[in-house]
Design a protein around this motif. Structure first.
Motif, mmCIF file in Angstrom:
data_model
loop_
_atom_site.group_PDB
_atom_site.id
_atom_site.type_symbol
_atom_site.label_atom_id
_atom_site.label_comp_id
_atom_site.label_asym_id
_atom_site.label_seq_id
_atom_site.Cartn_x
_atom_site.Cartn_y
_atom_site.Cartn_z
ATOM 1 N N PRO A 75 41.610 77.893 13.626
ATOM 2 C CA PRO A 75 41.522 78.893 12.558
ATOM 3 C C PRO A 75 41.176 78.309 11.186
ATOM 4 O O PRO A 75 41.017 79.053 10.221
ATOM 5 C CB PRO A 75 42.926 79.481 12.542
ATOM 6 N N ASN A 76 41.055 76.978 11.069
ATOM 7 C CA ASN A 76 40.818 76.344 9.770
ATOM 8 C C ASN A 76 39.469 76.744 9.187
ATOM 9 O O ASN A 76 38.485 76.925 9.909
ATOM 10 C CB ASN A 76 40.868 74.818 9.897
ATOM 11 N N LEU A 77 39.402 76.853 7.867
ATOM 12 C CA LEU A 77 38.150 77.151 7.176
ATOM 13 C C LEU A 77 37.502 75.850 6.729
ATOM 14 O O LEU A 77 38.185 74.893 6.371
ATOM 15 C CB LEU A 77 38.415 78.047 5.969
ATOM 16 N N THR A 78 36.170 75.814 6.754
ATOM 17 C CA THR A 78 35.459 74.581 6.437
ATOM 18 C C THR A 78 34.115 74.876 5.781
ATOM 19 O O THR A 78 33.582 75.975 5.905
ATOM 20 C CB THR A 78 35.243 73.736 7.716
ATOM 21 N N ASP A 79 33.569 73.877 5.090
ATOM 22 C CA ASP A 79 32.240 74.002 4.485
ATOM 23 C C ASP A 79 31.145 73.714 5.511
ATOM 24 O O ASP A 79 30.057 74.253 5.441
ATOM 25 C CB ASP A 79 32.084 73.026 3.310
ATOM 26 N N GLY A 80 31.436 72.826 6.468
ATOM 27 C CA GLY A 80 30.452 72.454 7.492
ATOM 28 C C GLY A 80 30.684 73.231 8.774
ATOM 29 O O GLY A 80 31.245 74.330 8.773
ATOM 30 N N GLN A 81 30.279 72.628 9.880
ATOM 31 C CA GLN A 81 30.438 73.296 11.168
ATOM 32 C C GLN A 81 31.859 73.142 11.699
ATOM 33 O O GLN A 81 32.411 74.066 12.280
ATOM 34 C CB GLN A 81 29.442 72.728 12.176
ATOM 35 N N TYR A 82 32.452 71.945 11.506
ATOM 36 C CA TYR A 82 33.802 71.670 12.004
ATOM 37 C C TYR A 82 34.712 71.251 10.856
ATOM 38 O O TYR A 82 34.256 70.664 9.872
ATOM 39 C CB TYR A 82 33.766 70.540 13.045
#
Length: 119
Positions: free
Chosen positions: A15-22
């Protein structure tokens, strides 16, 4: 300048939010899984343009699966198989090749134990 909104990590169930893909937690893990099935760096030396020409010439000369032909079935060739694998000292000579359909090629590799059934 405004930034793009963060989006959920692409790793299944994360569920983590990120700027990249992972996210940071899954970036290394995803890279390991991605590179799991890549060929060795010297495979171009073994299977380059010359191999493609040899394979095409052999398939043209032997247009039917040799294993199916022995059983009386007429199946077109899809793969050219090394009887002794190149990784074990085999070469591209015609005496070390056989034309196979995809099904027979998979069966041979399963018998050799170098492939697994996914399921």
């Amino acid at each position: 300048m405004p930034r793009k909104p963060k989006r959920p990590c692409s790793y299944p169930g994360c569920p983590n939010l990120t700027d990249g893909q992972y996210c940071e937690e899954h970036r290394r893990l995803a890279a390991q899984q991605y590179n799991k099935y890549t060929r060795s760096p010297d495979s171009n030396r073994k299977y380059g343009r010359a191999w493609k020409r040899i394979r095409d010439r052999y398939a043209a000369a032997h247009p039917l699966c040799e294993r199916c032909l022995k059983e009386g079935r007429l199946t077109p060739v899809e793969e050219v198989h090394h009887i002794v694998p190149v990784s074990q000292g085999g070469d591209h000579r015609e005496s070390n090749l056989m034309s196979l359909c995809q099904s027979c090629h998979t069966k041979i590799h399963l018998e050799m134990g170098d492939r697994q059934i996914r399921g």
